[in-house]
Scaffold this active site. Structure first.
Site, PDB file in Angstrom:
ATOM      1  N   TYR A 124      -4.136  13.798  12.671  1.00 52.77           N
ATOM      2  CA  TYR A 124      -3.646  14.780  11.698  1.00 52.77           C
ATOM      3  C   TYR A 124      -4.249  16.177  11.775  1.00 52.77           C
ATOM      4  O   TYR A 124      -3.727  17.090  11.154  1.00 52.77           O
ATOM      5  CB  TYR A 124      -3.812  14.217  10.282  1.00 52.77           C
ATOM      6  CG  TYR A 124      -2.933  12.998  10.050  1.00 52.77           C
ATOM      7  CD1 TYR A 124      -1.564  13.150   9.838  1.00 52.77           C
ATOM      8  CD2 TYR A 124      -3.445  11.713  10.093  1.00 52.77           C
ATOM      9  CE1 TYR A 124      -0.737  12.053   9.651  1.00 52.77           C
ATOM     10  CE2 TYR A 124      -2.631  10.600   9.914  1.00 52.77           C
ATOM     11  CZ  TYR A 124      -1.275  10.780   9.691  1.00 52.77           C
ATOM     12  OH  TYR A 124      -0.453   9.698   9.518  1.00 52.77           O
ATOM     13  N   PHE A 400      -4.376   4.609  -1.200  1.00 55.10           N
ATOM     14  CA  PHE A 400      -2.936   4.865  -1.408  1.00 55.10           C
ATOM     15  C   PHE A 400      -2.205   4.906  -0.091  1.00 55.10           C
ATOM     16  O   PHE A 400      -2.835   4.964   0.958  1.00 55.10           O
ATOM     17  CB  PHE A 400      -2.736   6.172  -2.183  1.00 55.10           C
ATOM     18  CG  PHE A 400      -3.266   7.402  -1.493  1.00 55.10           C
ATOM     19  CD1 PHE A 400      -2.452   8.180  -0.682  1.00 55.10           C
ATOM     20  CD2 PHE A 400      -4.606   7.787  -1.627  1.00 55.10           C
ATOM     21  CE1 PHE A 400      -2.940   9.319  -0.032  1.00 55.10           C
ATOM     22  CE2 PHE A 400      -5.101   8.919  -0.992  1.00 55.10           C
ATOM     23  CZ  PHE A 400      -4.271   9.684  -0.209  1.00 55.10           C
TER      24      PHE A 400
HETATM   25  C1  LIG Z   1      -0.931   8.598   6.155  1.00 49.84           C
HETATM   26  C2  LIG Z   1      -0.445   7.384   6.959  1.00 49.84           C
HETATM   27  O1  LIG Z   1       0.576   6.826   6.649  1.00 49.84           O
HETATM   28  S1  LIG Z   1      -1.392   6.879   8.230  1.00 49.84           S
HETATM   29  C3  LIG Z   1      -0.319   5.846   9.184  1.00 49.84           C
HETATM   30  C4  LIG Z   1       0.031   6.464  10.508  1.00 49.84           C
HETATM   31  N1  LIG Z   1       0.891   5.521  11.225  1.00 49.84           N
HETATM   32  C5  LIG Z   1       0.440   4.667  12.174  1.00 49.84           C
HETATM   33  O2  LIG Z   1      -0.731   4.641  12.559  1.00 49.84           O
HETATM   34  C6  LIG Z   1       1.470   3.696  12.708  1.00 49.84           C
HETATM   35  C7  LIG Z   1       1.456   3.608  14.224  1.00 49.84           C
HETATM   36  N2  LIG Z   1       1.690   4.907  14.881  1.00 49.84           N
HETATM   37  C8  LIG Z   1       2.849   5.603  14.771  1.00 49.84           C
HETATM   38  O3  LIG Z   1       3.781   5.244  14.058  1.00 49.84           O
HETATM   39  C9  LIG Z   1       2.980   6.880  15.592  1.00 49.84           C
HETATM   40  O4  LIG Z   1       2.284   6.712  16.802  1.00 49.84           O
HETATM   41  C10 LIG Z   1       2.437   8.139  14.885  1.00 49.84           C
HETATM   42  C11 LIG Z   1       3.156   8.330  13.543  1.00 49.84           C
HETATM   43  C12 LIG Z   1       0.929   8.042  14.623  1.00 49.84           C
HETATM   44  C13 LIG Z   1       2.645   9.346  15.800  1.00 49.84           C
HETATM   45  O5  LIG Z   1       4.036   9.595  15.916  1.00 49.84           O
HETATM   46  P1  LIG Z   1       4.641  10.375  17.177  1.00 49.84           P
HETATM   47  O6  LIG Z   1       6.074  10.645  16.865  1.00 49.84           O
HETATM   48  O7  LIG Z   1       4.297   9.664  18.418  1.00 49.84           O
HETATM   49  O8  LIG Z   1       3.816  11.731  17.133  1.00 49.84           O
HETATM   50  P2  LIG Z   1       4.233  13.079  17.897  1.00 49.84           P
HETATM   51  O9  LIG Z   1       5.043  12.753  19.104  1.00 49.84           O
HETATM   52  O10 LIG Z   1       4.840  14.034  16.928  1.00 49.84           O
HETATM   53  O11 LIG Z   1       2.794  13.564  18.309  1.00 49.84           O
HETATM   54  C14 LIG Z   1       2.277  14.817  17.981  1.00 49.84           C
HETATM   55  C15 LIG Z   1       0.957  14.983  18.684  1.00 49.84           C
HETATM   56  O12 LIG Z   1       0.030  14.028  18.135  1.00 49.84           O
HETATM   57  C16 LIG Z   1      -0.502  13.217  19.199  1.00 49.84           C
HETATM   58  N3  LIG Z   1      -0.673  11.887  18.652  1.00 49.84           N
HETATM   59  C17 LIG Z   1       0.267  11.118  18.097  1.00 49.84           C
HETATM   60  N4  LIG Z   1      -0.264   9.952  17.698  1.00 49.84           N
HETATM   61  C18 LIG Z   1      -1.563   9.990  18.005  1.00 49.84           C
HETATM   62  C19 LIG Z   1      -2.623   9.065  17.858  1.00 49.84           C
HETATM   63  N5  LIG Z   1      -2.428   7.877  17.321  1.00 49.84           N
HETATM   64  N6  LIG Z   1      -3.846   9.438  18.288  1.00 49.84           N
HETATM   65  C20 LIG Z   1      -4.035  10.663  18.848  1.00 49.84           C
HETATM   66  N7  LIG Z   1      -3.048  11.564  19.017  1.00 49.84           N
HETATM   67  C21 LIG Z   1      -1.830  11.224  18.618  1.00 49.84           C
HETATM   68  C22 LIG Z   1       0.522  13.272  20.290  1.00 49.84           C
HETATM   69  O13 LIG Z   1      -0.027  12.971  21.525  1.00 49.84           O
HETATM   70  C23 LIG Z   1       1.011  14.681  20.172  1.00 49.84           C
HETATM   71  O14 LIG Z   1       0.079  15.550  20.804  1.00 49.84           O
HETATM   72  P3  LIG Z   1       0.520  16.929  21.477  1.00 49.84           P
HETATM   73  O15 LIG Z   1       1.097  17.751  20.364  1.00 49.84           O
HETATM   74  O16 LIG Z   1      -0.756  17.469  22.024  1.00 49.84           O
HETATM   75  O17 LIG Z   1       1.539  16.565  22.491  1.00 49.84           O
END
Ligand SMILES: CC(=O)SCCNC(=O)CCNC(=O)[C@H](O)C(C)(C)COP(=O)(O)OP(=O)(O)OC[C@H]1O[C@@H](n2cnc3c(N)ncnc32)[C@H](O)[C@@H]1OP(=O)(O)O
Length: 400
Positions: A124, A400
């Protein structure tokens, strides 16, 4: 990326969104009975979805609430959760789109900050969220804990079951003195609380404390005891006290529960005063500090700085916020208020670092020592330490 649209979801789409979120956490779909209990904990008009045709491939939601900031003011807050992208559609920018859509919506509605609990710490910060509060876990040797003589006796205690507690705790929680980092617990949150308390395989109990003078409820502890044989472990799930009498009274009760050898408490504030109650502070063992608890995003930096307690110091702070450009610029902060100025800035930092120092977990001079703040004028760093130093360790303590 392929054709997709991002939009607020309709009430009939919420189950698909919650199911998708669970799947991203490797949890299976809801049974009808589970969904019946879950639907009322979701604020229906705060759920975004990304759709490919009719199929949901990404989602994020939030709940409207408030955040208590240093000084005691409460600012409008979006408590963000339910963020997930379908496993075969990750790393294509969908989370980035969801974050931007949320920010736009928050800004339009006058939400000053957003807060979340992160599954992974690497996600984030790129969106301007900064790690904002920390927690600690403790274990107390219940058989050897002796109270110091000056610790208050406490008032009256009353044991409640889950349904009684769900009725009475919202009022007690809302009446507690303001603590920086605490969030309002909306009705949605308390519904989840009731669901969890009822579903727990161990009986969850609540003890309510009433002040000896006023008779008003001024604290409570929620706990469960795990005991297969011999002495068991009492786990404190939540404990809040408005004053020293309530805190001591609740601890006298917990340490008096029969058939308990150890008391465990998790996700507590960094300045939990528990060891100070005992003649031998070593009966209370603290685990290492967590790396993070909540992550904060200041949606409206000027409003957030204005709400913050401001001591007798003047600081010109330059904020760089490429995600929410309206926040970028130089702010002059003093006891009279917060103004946008042309400069010259004394300190320069990014939006995530500002969020990290905002609640007082880390002093600006400590962040500068780690290279997170560019110091253009040393006097600015001293002023920032005076402005942002916290009286209490900020703490949320609400899952939450
Ligand atoms: C507040 C909450 O609800 S916390 C719960 C978060 N959800 C989860 O952990 C569930 C499992 N993970 C997921 O659903 C997905 O991997 C998500 C939501 C974490 C990321 O979604 P994506 O659509 O892949 O993210 P997106 O493609 O927009 O990535 C944006 C950037 O973040 C990075 N990023 C995305 N996920 C991660 C991660 N887990 N760790 C590190 N970097 C990450 C990407 O590499 C990308 O980097 P860049 O801008 O340098 O290229």
């Amino acid at each position: 990326m392929s054709d997709h649209i991002l939009r607020p979801l309709k009430p009939e789409e919420l189950r698909a969104a919650a199911t998708l979120f669970r799947a991203t956490l490797h949890v299976g779909p809801f049974t009808d009975e589970e969904w019946e209990r879950t639907e009322p904990v979701i604020q229906p008009d705060r759920v975004f979805g990304v759709l490919e045709g009719e199929t949901l491939i990404g989602t994020a939601r939030s709940t409207d609430t408030e955040l208590t900031v240093p000084g005691g003011a409460r600012i409008p807050l979006a408590a963000v959760t339910g963020v997930g992208v379908r496993a075969d559609r990750t790393r294509r920018g969908l989370l980035t789109e969801l974050m931007r859509a949320q920010f736009e919506d928050f800004r339009e509605r006058g939400v000053v900050a957003a807060l979340l609990l992160a599954t992974e710490t690497g996600i984030y910060e790129r969106f301007g969220y900064g790690s904002s509060t920390l927690t600690r876990s403790f274990t107390v040797d219940a058989r050897n804990a002796r109270f110091r003589p000056e610790v208050p006796a406490g008032g009256e205690l009353e044991l409640l079951d889950a349904d009684e507690a769900a009725e009475r705790l919202p009022g007690v929680y809302a009446s507690l003195p303001p603590r920086p980092g605490a969030i309002g617990r909306a009705a949605y949150w308390w519904r989840q609380w009731r669901n969890d308390a009822r579903r727990s395989d161990r009986s969850v109990l609540t003890v309510l404390h009433r002040g000896s003078g006023s008779g008003e409820a001024d604290g409570y502890a929620v706990y469960k005891v795990d005991r297969s044989s011999g002495l068991g472990t009492l786990t404190v799930l939540d404990l809040r006290a408005a004053n020293a009498g309530a805190y001591a009274g609740l601890w006298r009760y917990l340490l008096g529960v029969d058939l308990v050898g150890e008391i465990a408490l998790h996700y507590r504030p960094a300045d939990e005063p528990l060891p100070l109650l005992f003649t031998d502070p070593r009966v209370c063992v603290a685990a290492p500090m967590s790396a993070d608890e909540t992550w904060l995003r200041l949606i409206d930096v000027e409003a957030a700085l204005t709400a913050h307690r401001r001591g007798p110091a003047t600081l010109r702070l330059e904020v760089a916020d490429p995600v929410l450009e309206h926040n970028s610029g130089c702010y002059e902060i003093d006891q009279d208020g917060v103004r946008r100025v042309d400069g010259p800035a004394q300190l320069r930092l990014g939006a995530a670092t500002l969020a990290t120092l905002y609640q007082g977990t880390w002093l600006p001079s400590v962040l500068a020592g780690a290279g997170r703040i560019e110091v253009l004028d040393e006097a600015g760093l001293e002023a920032a330490d005076r402005l942002f130093a916290a009286r209490h360790a900020p703490w949320c303590g609400t899952f939450f």
